[in-house]
Write a protein that holds these residues in place. Structure first.
Motif, PDB file in Angstrom:
ATOM      1  N   ASN A  26      -8.450 -36.642  22.812  1.00 30.29           N
ATOM      2  CA  ASN A  26      -7.483 -36.529  21.717  1.00 30.29           C
ATOM      3  C   ASN A  26      -8.137 -35.974  20.457  1.00 30.29           C
ATOM      4  O   ASN A  26      -7.583 -35.108  19.774  1.00 30.29           O
ATOM      5  CB  ASN A  26      -6.867 -37.893  21.408  1.00 30.29           C
ATOM      6  N   ALA A  27      -9.313 -36.497  20.139  1.00 30.39           N
ATOM      7  CA  ALA A  27     -10.003 -36.082  18.921  1.00 30.39           C
ATOM      8  C   ALA A  27     -10.411 -34.616  18.990  1.00 30.39           C
ATOM      9  O   ALA A  27     -10.217 -33.852  18.032  1.00 30.39           O
ATOM     10  CB  ALA A  27     -11.224 -36.963  18.693  1.00 30.39           C
ATOM     11  N   MET A  28     -10.981 -34.207  20.130  1.00 25.63           N
ATOM     12  CA  MET A  28     -11.422 -32.818  20.253  1.00 25.63           C
ATOM     13  C   MET A  28     -10.242 -31.849  20.227  1.00 25.63           C
ATOM     14  O   MET A  28     -10.307 -30.794  19.603  1.00 25.63           O
ATOM     15  CB  MET A  28     -12.240 -32.632  21.530  1.00 25.63           C
ATOM     16  N   ARG A  29      -9.158 -32.233  20.864  1.00 20.59           N
ATOM     17  CA  ARG A  29      -8.011 -31.325  20.912  1.00 20.59           C
ATOM     18  C   ARG A  29      -7.412 -31.125  19.530  1.00 20.59           C
ATOM     19  O   ARG A  29      -6.996 -30.024  19.174  1.00 20.59           O
ATOM     20  CB  ARG A  29      -6.950 -31.864  21.868  1.00 20.59           C
ATOM     21  N   SER A  30      -7.381 -32.178  18.720  1.00 22.68           N
ATOM     22  CA  SER A  30      -6.805 -32.046  17.390  1.00 22.68           C
ATOM     23  C   SER A  30      -7.642 -31.134  16.500  1.00 22.68           C
ATOM     24  O   SER A  30      -7.116 -30.449  15.632  1.00 22.68           O
ATOM     25  CB  SER A  30      -6.648 -33.424  16.729  1.00 22.68           C
ATOM     26  N   LEU A  31      -8.958 -31.101  16.735  1.00 20.18           N
ATOM     27  CA  LEU A  31      -9.843 -30.261  15.928  1.00 20.18           C
ATOM     28  C   LEU A  31      -9.973 -28.849  16.481  1.00 20.18           C
ATOM     29  O   LEU A  31     -10.063 -27.875  15.734  1.00 20.18           O
ATOM     30  CB  LEU A  31     -11.231 -30.902  15.825  1.00 20.18           C
ATOM     31  N   VAL A  32      -9.999 -28.698  17.808  1.00 18.40           N
ATOM     32  CA  VAL A  32     -10.261 -27.379  18.387  1.00 18.40           C
ATOM     33  C   VAL A  32      -9.147 -26.393  18.046  1.00 18.40           C
ATOM     34  O   VAL A  32      -9.379 -25.182  17.942  1.00 18.40           O
ATOM     35  CB  VAL A  32     -10.465 -27.472  19.914  1.00 18.40           C
ATOM     36  N   ASN A  33      -7.948 -26.903  17.819  1.00 18.15           N
ATOM     37  CA  ASN A  33      -6.843 -25.999  17.509  1.00 18.15           C
ATOM     38  C   ASN A  33      -6.865 -25.510  16.065  1.00 18.15           C
ATOM     39  O   ASN A  33      -5.996 -24.729  15.667  1.00 18.15           O
ATOM     40  CB  ASN A  33      -5.508 -26.671  17.840  1.00 18.15           C
ATOM     41  N   THR A  34      -7.837 -25.948  15.288  1.00 17.57           N
ATOM     42  CA  THR A  34      -8.026 -25.404  13.945  1.00 17.57           C
ATOM     43  C   THR A  34      -9.080 -24.296  13.922  1.00 17.57           C
ATOM     44  O   THR A  34      -9.271 -23.653  12.894  1.00 17.57           O
ATOM     45  CB  THR A  34      -8.454 -26.511  12.960  1.00 17.57           C
ATOM     46  N   VAL A  35      -9.772 -24.084  15.048  1.00 21.07           N
ATOM     47  CA  VAL A  35     -10.846 -23.087  15.102  1.00 21.07           C
ATOM     48  C   VAL A  35     -10.247 -21.686  15.202  1.00 21.07           C
ATOM     49  O   VAL A  35      -9.296 -21.449  15.961  1.00 21.07           O
ATOM     50  CB  VAL A  35     -11.778 -23.357  16.302  1.00 21.07           C
ATOM     51  N   ALA A  36     -10.813 -20.749  14.448  1.00 19.48           N
ATOM     52  CA  ALA A  36     -10.304 -19.373  14.415  1.00 19.48           C
ATOM     53  C   ALA A  36     -10.730 -18.614  15.666  1.00 19.48           C
ATOM     54  O   ALA A  36     -11.715 -17.866  15.672  1.00 19.48           O
ATOM     55  CB  ALA A  36     -10.802 -18.658  13.168  1.00 19.48           C
ATOM     56  N   MET A  37      -9.997 -18.823  16.747  1.00 18.49           N
ATOM     57  CA  MET A  37     -10.248 -18.112  17.998  1.00 18.49           C
ATOM     58  C   MET A  37      -9.000 -18.163  18.854  1.00 18.49           C
ATOM     59  O   MET A  37      -8.124 -19.023  18.667  1.00 18.49           O
ATOM     60  CB  MET A  37     -11.429 -18.734  18.762  1.00 18.49           C
ATOM     61  N   ASP A  38      -8.928 -17.244  19.793  1.00 18.42           N
ATOM     62  CA  ASP A  38      -7.870 -17.233  20.798  1.00 18.42           C
ATOM     63  C   ASP A  38      -8.526 -17.672  22.100  1.00 18.42           C
ATOM     64  O   ASP A  38      -9.016 -16.853  22.880  1.00 18.42           O
ATOM     65  CB  ASP A  38      -7.278 -15.828  20.906  1.00 18.42           C
ATOM     66  N   GLY A  39      -8.574 -18.986  22.285  1.00 23.32           N
ATOM     67  CA  GLY A  39      -9.338 -19.534  23.394  1.00 23.32           C
ATOM     68  C   GLY A  39      -8.483 -19.982  24.561  1.00 23.32           C
ATOM     69  O   GLY A  39      -7.339 -20.394  24.384  1.00 23.32           O
ATOM     70  N   VAL A  40      -9.051 -19.895  25.750  1.00 23.33           N
ATOM     71  CA  VAL A  40      -8.442 -20.443  26.959  1.00 23.33           C
ATOM     72  C   VAL A  40      -9.460 -21.358  27.612  1.00 23.33           C
ATOM     73  O   VAL A  40     -10.609 -20.961  27.831  1.00 23.33           O
ATOM     74  CB  VAL A  40      -8.026 -19.333  27.946  1.00 23.33           C
ATOM     75  N   VAL A  41      -9.056 -22.585  27.902  1.00 22.05           N
ATOM     76  CA  VAL A  41      -9.947 -23.527  28.561  1.00 22.05           C
ATOM     77  C   VAL A  41     -10.121 -23.117  30.018  1.00 22.05           C
ATOM     78  O   VAL A  41      -9.157 -23.076  30.785  1.00 22.05           O
ATOM     79  CB  VAL A  41      -9.398 -24.968  28.485  1.00 22.05           C
ATOM     80  N   VAL A  42     -11.340 -22.763  30.380  1.00 19.29           N
ATOM     81  CA  VAL A  42     -11.631 -22.426  31.774  1.00 19.29           C
ATOM     82  C   VAL A  42     -12.398 -23.548  32.457  1.00 19.29           C
ATOM     83  O   VAL A  42     -12.435 -23.626  33.687  1.00 19.29           O
ATOM     84  CB  VAL A  42     -12.405 -21.097  31.891  1.00 19.29           C
ATOM     85  N   ILE A  43     -13.005 -24.409  31.670  1.00 18.64           N
ATOM     86  CA  ILE A  43     -13.642 -25.618  32.183  1.00 18.64           C
ATOM     87  C   ILE A  43     -13.227 -26.745  31.263  1.00 18.64           C
ATOM     88  O   ILE A  43     -13.643 -26.814  30.108  1.00 18.64           O
ATOM     89  CB  ILE A  43     -15.171 -25.494  32.216  1.00 18.64           C
ATOM     90  N   GLY A  44     -12.365 -27.614  31.756  1.00 22.28           N
ATOM     91  CA  GLY A  44     -11.874 -28.706  30.936  1.00 22.28           C
ATOM     92  C   GLY A  44     -11.780 -29.983  31.735  1.00 22.28           C
ATOM     93  O   GLY A  44     -12.517 -30.195  32.694  1.00 22.28           O
ATOM     94  N   GLU A  45     -10.849 -30.824  31.307  1.00 24.28           N
ATOM     95  CA  GLU A  45     -10.643 -32.065  32.051  1.00 24.28           C
ATOM     96  C   GLU A  45     -10.197 -31.754  33.473  1.00 24.28           C
ATOM     97  O   GLU A  45     -10.580 -32.414  34.402  1.00 24.28           O
ATOM     98  CB  GLU A  45      -9.626 -32.938  31.328  1.00 24.28           C
ATOM     99  N   GLY A  46      -9.377 -30.718  33.598  1.00 25.48           N
ATOM    100  CA  GLY A  46      -9.207 -30.066  34.888  1.00 25.48           C
ATOM    101  C   GLY A  46      -8.417 -30.803  35.938  1.00 25.48           C
ATOM    102  O   GLY A  46      -7.951 -31.915  35.784  1.00 25.48           O
ATOM    103  N   GLU A  47      -8.328 -30.112  37.046  1.00 27.47           N
ATOM    104  CA  GLU A  47      -7.526 -30.560  38.191  1.00 27.47           C
ATOM    105  C   GLU A  47      -7.987 -31.912  38.723  1.00 27.47           C
ATOM    106  O   GLU A  47      -7.198 -32.778  39.065  1.00 27.47           O
ATOM    107  CB  GLU A  47      -7.624 -29.493  39.289  1.00 27.47           C
ATOM    108  N   LYS A  48      -9.304 -32.127  38.782  1.00 34.23           N
ATOM    109  CA  LYS A  48      -9.790 -33.350  39.419  1.00 34.23           C
ATOM    110  C   LYS A  48      -9.516 -34.582  38.574  1.00 34.23           C
ATOM    111  O   LYS A  48      -9.562 -35.695  39.070  1.00 34.23           O
ATOM    112  CB  LYS A  48     -11.284 -33.234  39.731  1.00 34.23           C
TER     113      LYS A  48
END
Length: 335
Positions: A48-70
């Motif tokens: 929760n904490a990381m997601r709230s901050l990462v969306n303020t970063v100046a980039m057009d990012g796509v998570v390719v390695i995240g919490e993921g399917e597993k």
């Protein structure tokens, strides 16, 4: 003097401090859960904490390695768009807690981690979750080979570092599947540092000076291997890997996706770009970093920030006034 201008689609150098704010947020949230015995609770608040901050970063990012399917995660999942939608197009790898069990049990080397690279640079393992790994520092980067017996790689590292084999320390996950490696390592006279979780931290330790670790081997997570590769780009170390499907179904999926399971994946295979960032903040104390410290109204964090393009590695010590964080953050750091 010539001015070097980064490519328009490359992550900018000013991204570093924005990224470290993200891992600091994850560590500060998870730090309140250290020793509570609830690894899922700790992971949830870090996400929760990381997601709230990462969306303020100046980039057009796509998570390719995240919490993921597993993990069946609702946030920071593979394919989620993150950042403010402006700036460079990036692949993003996040591990809100590398070592959830370490956090739950207040054990060393739990960290909050993020890596960023230009879009398309990070390797796609096609849902093969495990890989055999070898990580070594710059001294032996051009000499070690995952195809050799571990005893030969220990001898190579010892020669490269100018030390005795008996002074080499090999890090590996404490798992029954590694018993053959344990036996071979001990037959050389080298030492073993077992870790129960968190082989991103273990890989970084193997490549950094003054950690007491010289080599990492064994089977661990493929996502963690790709994140580690981003750090190796900056450190000048090496990671080599081979995909290791956990069962016949995963093996067939890998073959259907076109993977050669005998192929040795190099650092450049795992992360093809030369302009990537690796950022981590300590949650619990360890050889790499100090964990989160709370002192009444203040919290202290230690982070490491690496940029491969310049080879710069920074340690960042931060003091956080919790009352001020509460004023603008959606994260409750008092939990």
């Amino acid at each position: 003097m010539e001015t070097l201008t980064p490519a328009a689609d490359a992550p900018d150098r000013n991204l570093a401090l924005d990224l470290v704010r993200v891992t600091e947020a994850g560590a500060l949230a998870a730090g309140r859960w250290v020793g509570r015995g609830d690894k899922n609770g700790a992971d949830g608040v870090a996400v929760n904490a990381m997601r709230s901050l990462v969306n303020t970063v100046a980039m057009d990012g796509v998570v390719v390695i995240g919490e993921g399917e597993k993990d069946n995660a609702p946030m920071l999942y593979n394919g989620e768009h993150v950042g403010d939608g402006h700036g460079p197009e990036c692949d993003v790898a996040v591990d809100p807690i590398d070592g959830t069990t370490l956090t739950a049990k207040s054990m060393p080397n739990s960290i909050s981690v993020m890596a960023v690279a230009p879009r398309g640079a990070m390797y796609d393992p096609s849902a093969v979750f495990y890989m055999e790994k070898l990580v070594a520092g710059p001294e032996a980067a051009d000499s070690v080979d995952i195809r050799l017996p571990v005893s030969e790689n220990i001898a190579i590292v010892a020669k490269a570092k100018g030390i005795q084999v008996a002074d080499v320390t090999v890090c590996l996950l404490d798992r029954p599947r590694h018993q053959h490696l344990v036996d071979e390592i001990r037959s050389t006279g080298a030492r073993i540092k077992f870790i129960t979780d968190g082989d991103i931290a273990g890989g970084i330790m193997a490549a950094r000076p003054a950690t007491g670790v010289d080599l990492l081997v064994g089977i661990g997570g493929t996502p963690e291997g790709i994140i580690t590769a981003c750090a190796m780009k900056a450190i000048g170390g090496v990671i080599q890997g081979r995909l290791t499907p956990k069962d016949d179904e995963e093996r067939q999926q890998a073959l259907d996706a076109g993977h050669d399971l005998d192929r040795v994946l190099s650092t450049d295979d795992l992360v093809s770009a030369d302009d990537c960032f690796f950022v981590a903040t300590g949650i619990t104390d360890g050889e790499l970093m100090q964990g989160v410290r709370y002192a009444g109204p203040v919290a202290y964090t230690e982070s490491i920030v690496m940029r491969s393009r310049s080879g710069t590695i920074r340690k960042i010590f931060s003091e956080h006034r919790l009352s001020k964080l509460r004023a603008y953050s959606a994260v409750d750091y008092d939990q």
